[in-house]
Structures are given as C-alpha cells and as structure tokens.
Design a protein around this motif. Structure first.
Motif, PDB file in Angstrom:
ATOM      1  N   SER A   1      59.311  29.647  44.918  1.00 27.26           N
ATOM      2  CA  SER A   1      59.371  31.079  45.232  1.00 27.26           C
ATOM      3  C   SER A   1      58.041  31.734  44.863  1.00 27.26           C
ATOM      4  O   SER A   1      57.713  31.870  43.691  1.00 27.26           O
ATOM      5  CB  SER A   1      60.518  31.734  44.451  1.00 27.26           C
ATOM      6  N   VAL A   2      57.293  32.125  45.885  1.00 26.05           N
ATOM      7  CA  VAL A   2      56.023  32.798  45.622  1.00 26.05           C
ATOM      8  C   VAL A   2      56.134  34.301  45.866  1.00 26.05           C
ATOM      9  O   VAL A   2      55.193  35.049  45.640  1.00 26.05           O
ATOM     10  CB  VAL A   2      54.891  32.214  46.513  1.00 26.05           C
ATOM     11  N   ILE A   3      57.317  34.734  46.339  1.00 32.35           N
ATOM     12  CA  ILE A   3      57.530  36.147  46.667  1.00 32.35           C
ATOM     13  C   ILE A   3      58.715  36.665  45.858  1.00 32.35           C
ATOM     14  O   ILE A   3      59.764  36.011  45.778  1.00 32.35           O
ATOM     15  CB  ILE A   3      57.803  36.320  48.176  1.00 32.35           C
ATOM     16  N   HIS A   4      58.549  37.833  45.246  1.00 33.48           N
ATOM     17  CA  HIS A   4      59.649  38.435  44.479  1.00 33.48           C
ATOM     18  C   HIS A   4      60.701  38.967  45.454  1.00 33.48           C
ATOM     19  O   HIS A   4      60.378  39.540  46.496  1.00 33.48           O
ATOM     20  CB  HIS A   4      59.129  39.564  43.595  1.00 33.48           C
ATOM     21  N   TRP A   5      61.956  38.800  45.078  1.00 40.64           N
ATOM     22  CA  TRP A   5      63.044  39.171  45.980  1.00 40.64           C
ATOM     23  C   TRP A   5      63.039  40.652  46.342  1.00 40.64           C
ATOM     24  O   TRP A   5      63.451  41.022  47.453  1.00 40.64           O
ATOM     25  CB  TRP A   5      64.392  38.775  45.377  1.00 40.64           C
ATOM     26  N   VAL A   6      62.587  41.514  45.450  1.00 42.99           N
ATOM     27  CA  VAL A   6      62.550  42.958  45.750  1.00 42.99           C
ATOM     28  C   VAL A   6      61.629  43.218  46.945  1.00 42.99           C
ATOM     29  O   VAL A   6      61.959  43.994  47.847  1.00 42.99           O
ATOM     30  CB  VAL A   6      62.072  43.761  44.518  1.00 42.99           C
ATOM     31  N   GLY A   7      60.465  42.557  46.951  1.00 38.38           N
ATOM     32  CA  GLY A   7      59.543  42.722  48.075  1.00 38.38           C
ATOM     33  C   GLY A   7      60.157  42.250  49.379  1.00 38.38           C
ATOM     34  O   GLY A   7      60.025  42.907  50.420  1.00 38.38           O
ATOM     35  N   ALA A   8      60.855  41.098  49.334  1.00 42.05           N
ATOM     36  CA  ALA A   8      61.498  40.558  50.529  1.00 42.05           C
ATOM     37  C   ALA A   8      62.558  41.516  51.066  1.00 42.05           C
ATOM     38  O   ALA A   8      62.661  41.744  52.276  1.00 42.05           O
ATOM     39  CB  ALA A   8      62.117  39.201  50.210  1.00 42.05           C
ATOM     40  N   VAL A   9      63.344  42.094  50.158  1.00 40.09           N
ATOM     41  CA  VAL A   9      64.397  43.036  50.570  1.00 40.09           C
ATOM     42  C   VAL A   9      63.785  44.303  51.165  1.00 40.09           C
ATOM     43  O   VAL A   9      64.257  44.815  52.191  1.00 40.09           O
ATOM     44  CB  VAL A   9      65.307  43.388  49.372  1.00 40.09           C
ATOM     45  N   ILE A  10      62.730  44.800  50.541  1.00 43.69           N
ATOM     46  CA  ILE A  10      62.053  45.994  51.078  1.00 43.69           C
ATOM     47  C   ILE A  10      61.522  45.704  52.487  1.00 43.69           C
ATOM     48  O   ILE A  10      61.630  46.534  53.395  1.00 43.69           O
ATOM     49  CB  ILE A  10      60.899  46.435  50.153  1.00 43.69           C
ATOM     50  N   GLY A  11      60.960  44.511  52.669  1.00 45.15           N
ATOM     51  CA  GLY A  11      60.461  44.127  53.985  1.00 45.15           C
ATOM     52  C   GLY A  11      61.567  44.091  55.021  1.00 45.15           C
ATOM     53  O   GLY A  11      61.403  44.562  56.154  1.00 45.15           O
ATOM     54  N   LEU A  12      62.728  43.554  54.643  1.00 45.93           N
ATOM     55  CA  LEU A  12      63.864  43.485  55.557  1.00 45.93           C
ATOM     56  C   LEU A  12      64.369  44.883  55.897  1.00 45.93           C
ATOM     57  O   LEU A  12      64.661  45.197  57.062  1.00 45.93           O
ATOM     58  CB  LEU A  12      64.985  42.656  54.928  1.00 45.93           C
ATOM     59  N   VAL A  13      64.464  45.746  54.885  1.00 45.62           N
ATOM     60  CA  VAL A  13      64.901  47.132  55.108  1.00 45.62           C
ATOM     61  C   VAL A  13      63.923  47.860  56.013  1.00 45.62           C
ATOM     62  O   VAL A  13      64.322  48.601  56.921  1.00 45.62           O
ATOM     63  CB  VAL A  13      65.058  47.876  53.766  1.00 45.62           C
TER      64      VAL A  13
ATOM     65  N   GLY B   1      56.993  42.610  53.296  1.00 42.66           N
ATOM     66  CA  GLY B   1      57.762  41.861  52.308  1.00 42.66           C
ATOM     67  C   GLY B   1      56.898  40.884  51.528  1.00 42.66           C
ATOM     68  O   GLY B   1      57.039  40.754  50.310  1.00 42.66           O
ATOM     69  N   GLY B   2      55.994  40.208  52.247  1.00 42.78           N
ATOM     70  CA  GLY B   2      55.122  39.257  51.583  1.00 42.78           C
ATOM     71  C   GLY B   2      54.166  39.921  50.608  1.00 42.78           C
ATOM     72  O   GLY B   2      54.040  39.507  49.449  1.00 42.78           O
ATOM     73  N   LEU B   3      53.516  40.987  51.079  1.00 43.88           N
ATOM     74  CA  LEU B   3      52.525  41.668  50.238  1.00 43.88           C
ATOM     75  C   LEU B   3      53.173  42.370  49.051  1.00 43.88           C
ATOM     76  O   LEU B   3      52.689  42.283  47.923  1.00 43.88           O
ATOM     77  CB  LEU B   3      51.722  42.671  51.081  1.00 43.88           C
ATOM     78  N   LEU B   4      54.299  43.063  49.308  1.00 47.50           N
ATOM     79  CA  LEU B   4      54.982  43.765  48.215  1.00 47.50           C
ATOM     80  C   LEU B   4      55.639  42.788  47.246  1.00 47.50           C
ATOM     81  O   LEU B   4      55.880  43.122  46.083  1.00 47.50           O
ATOM     82  CB  LEU B   4      56.042  44.719  48.789  1.00 47.50           C
ATOM     83  N   GLY B   5      55.919  41.580  47.748  1.00 51.59           N
ATOM     84  CA  GLY B   5      56.539  40.566  46.892  1.00 51.59           C
ATOM     85  C   GLY B   5      55.550  39.796  46.043  1.00 51.59           C
ATOM     86  O   GLY B   5      55.944  38.919  45.274  1.00 51.59           O
ATOM     87  N   GLY B   6      54.268  40.135  46.189  1.00 45.80           N
ATOM     88  CA  GLY B   6      53.268  39.508  45.321  1.00 45.80           C
ATOM     89  C   GLY B   6      52.429  38.427  45.951  1.00 45.80           C
ATOM     90  O   GLY B   6      51.562  37.838  45.289  1.00 45.80           O
ATOM     91  N   ALA B   7      52.632  38.130  47.236  1.00 37.34           N
ATOM     92  CA  ALA B   7      51.818  37.114  47.901  1.00 37.34           C
ATOM     93  C   ALA B   7      50.519  37.744  48.400  1.00 37.34           C
ATOM     94  O   ALA B   7      50.459  38.944  48.668  1.00 37.34           O
ATOM     95  CB  ALA B   7      52.587  36.501  49.072  1.00 37.34           C
ATOM     96  N   SER B   8      49.493  36.922  48.538  1.00 32.32           N
ATOM     97  CA  SER B   8      48.229  37.410  49.087  1.00 32.32           C
ATOM     98  C   SER B   8      48.354  37.525  50.596  1.00 32.32           C
ATOM     99  O   SER B   8      49.334  37.044  51.194  1.00 32.32           O
ATOM    100  CB  SER B   8      47.098  36.434  48.749  1.00 32.32           C
ATOM    101  N   ILE B   9      47.373  38.148  51.221  1.00 34.97           N
ATOM    102  CA  ILE B   9      47.392  38.267  52.688  1.00 34.97           C
ATOM    103  C   ILE B   9      47.406  36.882  53.323  1.00 34.97           C
ATOM    104  O   ILE B   9      48.166  36.616  54.261  1.00 34.97           O
ATOM    105  CB  ILE B   9      46.174  39.079  53.183  1.00 34.97           C
ATOM    106  N   GLU B  10      46.559  35.994  52.792  1.00 33.40           N
ATOM    107  CA  GLU B  10      46.479  34.640  53.350  1.00 33.40           C
ATOM    108  C   GLU B  10      47.811  33.907  53.206  1.00 33.40           C
ATOM    109  O   GLU B  10      48.295  33.262  54.152  1.00 33.40           O
ATOM    110  CB  GLU B  10      45.383  33.862  52.624  1.00 33.40           C
ATOM    111  N   GLN B  11      48.432  34.032  52.020  1.00 33.11           N
ATOM    112  CA  GLN B  11      49.732  33.383  51.809  1.00 33.11           C
ATOM    113  C   GLN B  11      50.797  33.961  52.725  1.00 33.11           C
ATOM    114  O   GLN B  11      51.597  33.226  53.311  1.00 33.11           O
ATOM    115  CB  GLN B  11      50.162  33.561  50.345  1.00 33.11           C
TER     116      GLN B  11
END
Length: 431
Positions: free
Chosen positions: A4-16, A39-49
C-alpha cells in the motif's frame, strides 16, 4: 511499488471526487481519471507513482475491454437485424395480457441474457410494454420495474460487459459466471414480478403520447426461430467446457474457446441463418459503436481501481467488518454494492470492486468463482443511481420524468438485493 503506497483517505477522496464530477456531467471516463489522479496525490504517492499505478490499473482491464468489443458483433447482429425485437414480441404475445408483467420482465431478461446490453434491451422492449400497459391499464412504474428487474436478472447470466468484467477481474471462466448466476437471476425475476404486480395501479398510467408511432420502423424482422440461432449458438459454445467439467466428460473439458471467438462467431452464424450476411459490415460497425462507450468506461474504471488497490482501503474495510462482528464472507457483496453505487454501473462497479477488494476477498478463503458471483450480484443493488446513464436512459424509455423515476429506485434495489442475498447464501455461507 509493492504493498500500500496510497493512504485510504486519499483513495476515498479521489473516488468521491469522481462521483461529484460525474454528477456535474463531466464525461465519466475523464471523471474517473481525475479522481484517480487526485486519489493518488492526496494519498501520498508522487506524480510518477500515480501515473504508473493508473497505467497498471488500465492494463489489468484490457482483457475485459477486448472481449467487450468482440461482443459488439453479436450485439449489433441481434439489435440491427430486428432479432432481439422479434424475440421480445414473441414472448409477450405468447404469454398474453393476463401475464403481461411477467412477459415483459421475462422478455427483457432473455434479450439481456443473450448478449444485448441492458439499457438497449430495455429500449427494445419498452415500446411493447407501453403498448400492452396502455391496453390493460398498467402504471408506468410497474412497467418500468418489470423492464429494469428483468434486465438485471438477465445481466447475471449474460455474455455482457458486466459479466465479462467480473470474470476477468477474478480470472475465472465467463461461462461459469453465467451458469452460476442462474439461481440468483431466477429469484430476481420472481421478486421483480411480485413487486411489479403490487405497483400495477400505482403511479401515472400510459398516455396516448407515451406510445411510439406504429407506422415507424417497419424493418424486415426475421422469424423467431431464425432470430434465436445466434444466441443459441453463443450459449451452447460457451457452455461446452463447463458442462464437460460438471459431467466429467474429457472431450468437452478439453474444449476451451474464449468468448473473444465465440461471441463474434455466433453473430456471424446468426446472420447466415437469417439470410442477412450482406449486412455484416453495417451490423458489426453498429455493434462496435454500441460497445465503445462501455469499453472506454472500463479503462477509466481500471485507472481508479488501480489507485484503490494500491491503497490500504481494503484492509481498513476488513478491519471494520471484524470490529463489527460481521462475517468476512459479506465483504464480496458489500464491495460490489459500494462500488456499483459509486460508479452507477454494474460493469464498472464490478471491475473496481474486483481490482480494489479482490485480494482481500480471496485471502478470506473464498474461491474466485464464488467471489465473482457475490461481487457481481452485489453490484446490481444500487447501480441505478442518477449519476449514471442507466437511470436517465430507462426514464426516457418509459416516458417518465425525473421525479417519477426517482420513486422507482427503492424497488429496483430490492430486486438487486434479493439476488445478492441468494448468491451470498449459496456461494458464501453454504460453501
């Protein structure tokens, strides 16, 4: 990029965010892409990731996309030749006015089950339903529920995008998903008819202006027998391997023909049977055009599924289920319900649920096929919300305004829920 490289809160925000953008009428594919990036960026992943995860996610659905496009051959043949319409007309005529709601639901179920996309199946049967409803005084609410419920039941046993998507998502055989969806489908049909009869006099009745002009669309439709050739060939070929496995017949077990080959082949054989092979270019072009939107939507679903699958959201949901004392078996239908509601699409919801929660579901010891059936039926429970095109297309088919259409949502959900409950009992708790 393991784990898990992305925090679940970021993923949920992205889905919403994706849901909000769809509500705001942004193209669903771009909305899903935007939600995935956020979701990726807010979850802590870099742009490249984030970009790489999205690409990996879209790559995972390519098998389903190719099969959906191939299914366009069969869909185009059934629709444009008039075969689907002939099948619907024959079923309703044979069962008669006394069993009108059952006939309408059964006709829509069969048209969907033989490979016509659910919204198109409803559009095909709706004029017949409105005509019968006007004649015997049935409400539009009852008629549309019969159409929608029948379509949902047919979707469980069809070679349609949703079934292809969930089969590919859990890496199981398409025919096995179709066959094992039969009992939930029959239950869904029965619940549809029961509720539709309760609503037969509730709501607006069919008016003269709601009916299509009988003088239009007088195309040369095939006989019922010839119209059934393509779907019979498709179902028979898809069933060879599963029947061989069930009956332990080695010759049949050795036959492994993918739906990528079977569905176009069945369409071409159907054309030959109907004597319309000269229309092959027109019908197949129309068919692929009908499937392109769904195929592209699956790519968007793959992108956001990739983001969610690389987050710890599934672990959080599993922990929540354990804390509440709920059986882990329920994760499969719950995942289907949540993602079906989020995307307002059975096929997209199935892809996102399989990609996001598939690993967690299988880790609980649930066999892939059982998981696929439970996710699939779960995705039908609330897949008809207003941010999806199904809601609006079906409203237009029944000549309903938005307020009237909204009132149908709880009844549609009961049909989907009945199928999900039966599937969960059979493939979850009894296994």
């Amino acid at each position: 990029m393991e784990g898990s490289v992305i925090h679940w809160v970021g993923a949920v925000i992205g889905l919403v965010l994706a849901i909000v953008l769809i509500f705001r009428k942004l193209n669903p594919v771009y909305a899903l892409f935007a939600g995935a990036i956020a979701g990726g960026l807010l979850g802590g992943a870099s742009i490249e990731q984030t970009v790489q995860i999205m690409i990996d996610g879209t790559s995972s659905v390519m098998g389903a996309v190719v099969r959906v496009l191939a299914a366009g051959v069969l869909a185009g043949v059934l629709i444009d030749s008039g075969a689907a319409e002939r099948i619907a007309e024959t079923i309703v005529a044979k069962l008669g006015e006394k069993k009108a709601l059952f006939a309408i639901a059964l006709a829509t179920m069969i048209i969907t089950a033989v490979g016509v996309f659910i919204t198109v199946a409803i559009i095909i049967v709706a004029p017949i339903a409105l005509s019968v409803g006007k004649k015997i005084g049935l409400s539009k609410t009852a008629l549309l529920l019969a159409l929608v419920g029948g379509g949902k039941a047919g979707n469980m046993i069809s070679p349609n995008p949703n079934t292809i998507a969930v089969a590919k998502g859990f890496d199981v055989d398409l025919a096995q998903v179709m066959i094992n969806g039969f009992i939930p489908a029959v239950v869904g049909l029965a619940v549809t008819v029961i509720i539709a009869k309760m609503l037969s006099k509730k709501g607006a009745l069919v008016s003269d202006t709601d009916q299509a002009d009988d003088t239009e669309d007088k195309k040369d439709k095939p006989s019922f027998g010839r119209a059934m050739v393509a779907p019979i060939v498709a179902i028979a070929l898809l069933a060879l391997n599963p029947i061989g496995s069930i009956l332990n017949i080695e010759v049949l077990k050795a036959i492994k023909i993918d739906s990528l080959i079977i569905l176009p082949l069945a369409g071409i054989i159907g054309l030959l049977a109907m004597g319309k092979i000269k229309h092959i270019i027109a019908y197949t072009t129309s068919g692929i055009n009908k499937m392109t939107g769904t195929a592209i939507l699956l790519i968007g679903a793959g992108a956001i599924a990739g983001i969610i699958s690389k987050s710890n959201l599934s672990a959080v949901v599993v922990d929540a289920i354990e804390v509440m004392g709920v059986s882990g078996t329920l994760l499969a239908p719950i995942a289907g319900i949540l993602m079906g509601a989020a995307t307002a699409s059975t096929s997209t919801g199935s892809i996102v649920a399989a990609g996001s929660f598939g690993g967690a579901i299988l880790n609980m010891g649930i066999p892939p096929l059982n998981a696929a059936i439970m996710v699939h039926t779960g995705a039908t429970v609330i897949d008809h919300l207003p941010h999806g095109n199904f809601f609006h297309v079906t409203a237009d088919a029944a000549k309903m305004n938005i307020k009237e259409r909204m009132k149908l949502i709880p009844y549609e959900s009961l049909v989907g829920l009945s199928m999900a409950i039966v599937a969960t009992i059979i493939y979850g708790f009894l296994q």
